[in-house]
Design a protein around this motif. Structure first.
Motif, PDB file in Angstrom:
ATOM      1  N   LYS A   1       0.836  -1.204   0.000  1.00 59.71           N
ATOM      2  CA  LYS A   1       0.000   0.000   0.000  1.00 59.71           C
ATOM      3  C   LYS A   1       0.867   1.248   0.000  1.00 59.71           C
ATOM      4  O   LYS A   1       1.858   1.333   0.730  1.00 59.71           O
ATOM      5  N   ASN A  60      -1.977   7.136  -1.078  1.00 58.25           N
ATOM      6  CA  ASN A  60      -2.782   5.952  -1.351  1.00 58.25           C
ATOM      7  C   ASN A  60      -4.138   6.272  -1.966  1.00 58.25           C
ATOM      8  O   ASN A  60      -4.807   5.382  -2.471  1.00 58.25           O
ATOM      9  N   GLY A 101      -5.526   3.934  -4.761  1.00 55.34           N
ATOM     10  CA  GLY A 101      -6.831   3.315  -4.574  1.00 55.34           C
ATOM     11  C   GLY A 101      -7.804   3.653  -5.686  1.00 55.34           C
ATOM     12  O   GLY A 101      -8.560   2.787  -6.143  1.00 55.34           O
ATOM     13  N   GLU A 114      -9.594   1.041  -8.284  1.00 52.99           N
ATOM     14  CA  GLU A 114     -11.055   0.981  -8.362  1.00 52.99           C
ATOM     15  C   GLU A 114     -11.525   1.156  -9.810  1.00 52.99           C
ATOM     16  O   GLU A 114     -12.451   0.481 -10.266  1.00 52.99           O
TER      17      GLU A 114
END
Length: 241
Positions: free
Chosen positions: A150, A155, A159, A163
């Motif tokens: 991560k 992040n 992320g 997505e």
């Protein structure tokens, strides 16, 4: 039936179905999610007999999930060498199609990408590029899992990118799941047809393109590479097709 119980039944039923047909990576994820839902239902249950029933079923599913997890772990460590490639500094002609192409076929239903560094824009693009190749080459592909570290600094961008990729792959009937680990170092791509491709530098062995207006800017067959080794292993017992 309570919502948590319905969710658990749905997840665990699907886990068993995928387990039976050899989709082990996706089955493992479904087992884990189903067990979590069943644990929530068990904690909320006040009837002693029903609570005991839940606990018994949870133990059964946990045991099976652990067996599947051990199987997946063995995939990474077994097999005989199938091919070796040494890429010299500055070489061209080593796109993902050259490295992975011959192993990406209709027998591949699942792909596990273990790549610690998928933080910067170009690193995320490399994962997208491999996904493009897998989707176009593997007509029975159902599941891609990325194991990475991560990004603690930015992040949100990482992320959002994952997505977006997840939503796009879903349009092609491929489920995309990201798992994070803080202590991973291995760089390899595991295919459900029994092949494991290990690249010393991972997916990020391409040099930056000096300009967008030369060969290699978009077609990585022409992109210069950094020196690295590629080892391909094959284990027949890993072939779940």
């Amino acid at each position: 039936m309570a919502t948590a119980q319905m969710l658990a039944v749905t997840l665990l039923t699907r886990a068993i179905e995928y387990d039976v047909v050899g989709r082990k990576l996706e089955a493992l994820k479904l087992y884990e999610d189903g067990i979590e839902a069943l644990l929530k239902e068990s904690k909320a249950e006040t009837d002693p007999k029903r609570k005991q029933h839940y606990q018994t079923k949870i133990l059964e599913y946990m045991n099976r999930a652990e067996q599947v997890k051990e199987l997946v772990t063995r995939w990474k460590s077994k097999g005989v060498i199938s091919d070796k490639i040494h890429i010299v500094e500055g070489a061209t002609g080593y796109s993902y199609r050259r490295i992975f192409g011959k192993y990406l076929n209709e027998d591949v239903r699942e792909v596990l990408i273990e790549e610690p560094y998928v933080r910067d824009h170009y690193q995320i693009c490399n994962v997208v590029m491999l996904c493009e190749l897998a989707v176009s080459s593997c007509r029975n592909l159902k599941y891609i899992q990325l194991l990475t570290v991560k990004d603690g600094k930015n992040n949100d961008e990482q992320g959002r990118a994952f997505e977006t990729l997840k939503e796009n792959l879903q349009k092609h009937a491929v489920k995309f799941v990201v798992e994070y680990s803080e202590h991973m170092h291995d760089r390899q791509v595991i295919l459900s047809n029994g092949y494991v491709v290990k690249i010393g530098r991972g997916l990020n062995y391409f040099k930056p393109s000096p300009t967008r207006y030369q060969l290699g800017a978009f077609d990585h067959h022409f992109r210069e590479c950094r020196e690295t080794n590629v080892d391909v292993f094959y284990c027949p017992e890993n072939n779940k097709s």
